[in-house]
Scaffold this motif. Structure first.
Motif, PDB file in Angstrom:
ATOM      1  N   ARG A  53       2.028   1.682  -3.525  1.00  0.00           N
ATOM      2  CA  ARG A  53       0.968   2.248  -4.375  1.00  0.00           C
ATOM      3  C   ARG A  53       0.892   3.760  -4.200  1.00  0.00           C
ATOM      4  O   ARG A  53       0.643   4.498  -5.157  1.00  0.00           O
ATOM      5  N   LYS A  54       1.121   4.240  -2.978  1.00  0.00           N
ATOM      6  CA  LYS A  54       1.118   5.685  -2.723  1.00  0.00           C
ATOM      7  C   LYS A  54       2.252   6.369  -3.493  1.00  0.00           C
ATOM      8  O   LYS A  54       2.083   7.488  -3.981  1.00  0.00           O
ATOM      9  N   ASP A  76      -5.078  -0.599 -12.093  1.00  0.00           N
ATOM     10  CA  ASP A  76      -6.008  -1.470 -11.395  1.00  0.00           C
ATOM     11  C   ASP A  76      -5.226  -2.540 -10.629  1.00  0.00           C
ATOM     12  O   ASP A  76      -4.012  -2.688 -10.777  1.00  0.00           O
ATOM     13  N   LYS A 118      -8.106   1.185 -18.685  1.00  0.00           N
ATOM     14  CA  LYS A 118      -8.948   2.244 -18.133  1.00  0.00           C
ATOM     15  C   LYS A 118      -9.791   2.886 -19.241  1.00  0.00           C
ATOM     16  O   LYS A 118     -10.957   3.189 -19.039  1.00  0.00           O
ATOM     17  N   GLU A 142       0.830  -1.205   0.000  1.00  0.00           N
ATOM     18  CA  GLU A 142       0.000   0.000   0.000  1.00  0.00           C
ATOM     19  C   GLU A 142       0.869   1.262   0.000  1.00  0.00           C
ATOM     20  O   GLU A 142       0.542   2.243  -0.651  1.00  0.00           O
ATOM     21  N   ASN A 186       1.555  10.157 -10.309  1.00  0.00           N
ATOM     22  CA  ASN A 186       0.392  10.081 -11.207  1.00  0.00           C
ATOM     23  C   ASN A 186       0.342   8.777 -11.986  1.00  0.00           C
ATOM     24  O   ASN A 186      -0.032   8.757 -13.161  1.00  0.00           O
ATOM     25  N   ILE A 187       0.732   7.705 -11.326  1.00  0.00           N
ATOM     26  CA  ILE A 187       0.666   6.383 -11.938  1.00  0.00           C
ATOM     27  C   ILE A 187      -0.458   5.617 -11.247  1.00  0.00           C
ATOM     28  O   ILE A 187      -0.325   5.195 -10.109  1.00  0.00           O
ATOM     29  N   GLU A 188      -1.560   5.500 -11.926  1.00  0.00           N
ATOM     30  CA  GLU A 188      -2.717   4.769 -11.415  1.00  0.00           C
ATOM     31  C   GLU A 188      -2.865   3.481 -12.215  1.00  0.00           C
ATOM     32  O   GLU A 188      -2.630   3.465 -13.420  1.00  0.00           O
ATOM     33  N   LEU A 222       3.500   5.339  -6.365  1.00  0.00           N
ATOM     34  CA  LEU A 222       3.059   5.373  -7.758  1.00  0.00           C
ATOM     35  C   LEU A 222       2.040   6.482  -7.974  1.00  0.00           C
ATOM     36  O   LEU A 222       2.132   7.241  -8.950  1.00  0.00           O
ATOM     37  N   ARG A 223       1.093   6.600  -7.056  1.00  0.00           N
ATOM     38  CA  ARG A 223       0.073   7.647  -7.180  1.00  0.00           C
ATOM     39  C   ARG A 223       0.699   9.042  -7.122  1.00  0.00           C
ATOM     40  O   ARG A 223       0.232   9.960  -7.798  1.00  0.00           O
ATOM     41  N   ALA A 224       1.726   9.203  -6.304  1.00  0.00           N
ATOM     42  CA  ALA A 224       2.400  10.499  -6.202  1.00  0.00           C
ATOM     43  C   ALA A 224       3.015  10.912  -7.533  1.00  0.00           C
ATOM     44  O   ALA A 224       3.174  12.097  -7.819  1.00  0.00           O
ATOM     45  N   ASP A 238      -3.464   2.177 -18.667  1.00  0.00           N
ATOM     46  CA  ASP A 238      -4.175   3.240 -19.383  1.00  0.00           C
ATOM     47  C   ASP A 238      -5.124   2.665 -20.418  1.00  0.00           C
ATOM     48  O   ASP A 238      -6.246   3.124 -20.556  1.00  0.00           O
TER      49      ASP A 238
END
Length: 104
Positions: free
Chosen positions: A38-39, A49, A101, A35, A45-47, A41-43, A98
């Motif tokens: 994942r944070k 599933d 999504k 987790e 801007n990598i989202e 990656l999100r920082a 991407d």
């Protein structure tokens, strides 16, 4: 001179990756739980599933211990954020995320 410049850029990329790791290692264990990773990656801007994330994890969790250790993070993510050639598959995983999504 270009070798020195490349080395300097590489070192700067590693410093940046190290700071990023320490910032997201919330429990200061020297390892990123999934987790926490994942944070990171999100920082950037990598989202993605859960399925794509599951495919990405073995690239970073080399030992399969359920976390991403500092050395592996620097080895893989440091190169990625520095702009080195992506041999880890992160770029293709992001492209797949991407595409998935956009088709959902």
């Amino acid at each position: 001179a270009s070798i020195q410049k490349a080395l300097h850029q590489r070192m700067e990329g590693m410093k940046s990756a190290g700071r990023t790791f320490r910032m997201f290692d919330e429990d200061k264990s020297g390892e990123l739980e999934y987790e926490e990773f994942r944070k990171v990656l999100r920082a950037f801007n990598i989202e993605m599933d859960d399925e794509t994330f599951t495919k990405l994890i073995p690239i970073y969790d080399i030992a399969g211990k359920g976390n991403v250790n500092y050395a592996d993070f620097l080895r893989v993510f440091g190169d990625t954020i520095h702009g080195s050639t992506d041999t880890t598959g992160l770029s293709s995983q992001m492209q797949n995320a991407d595409a998935n999504k956009n088709t959902s």
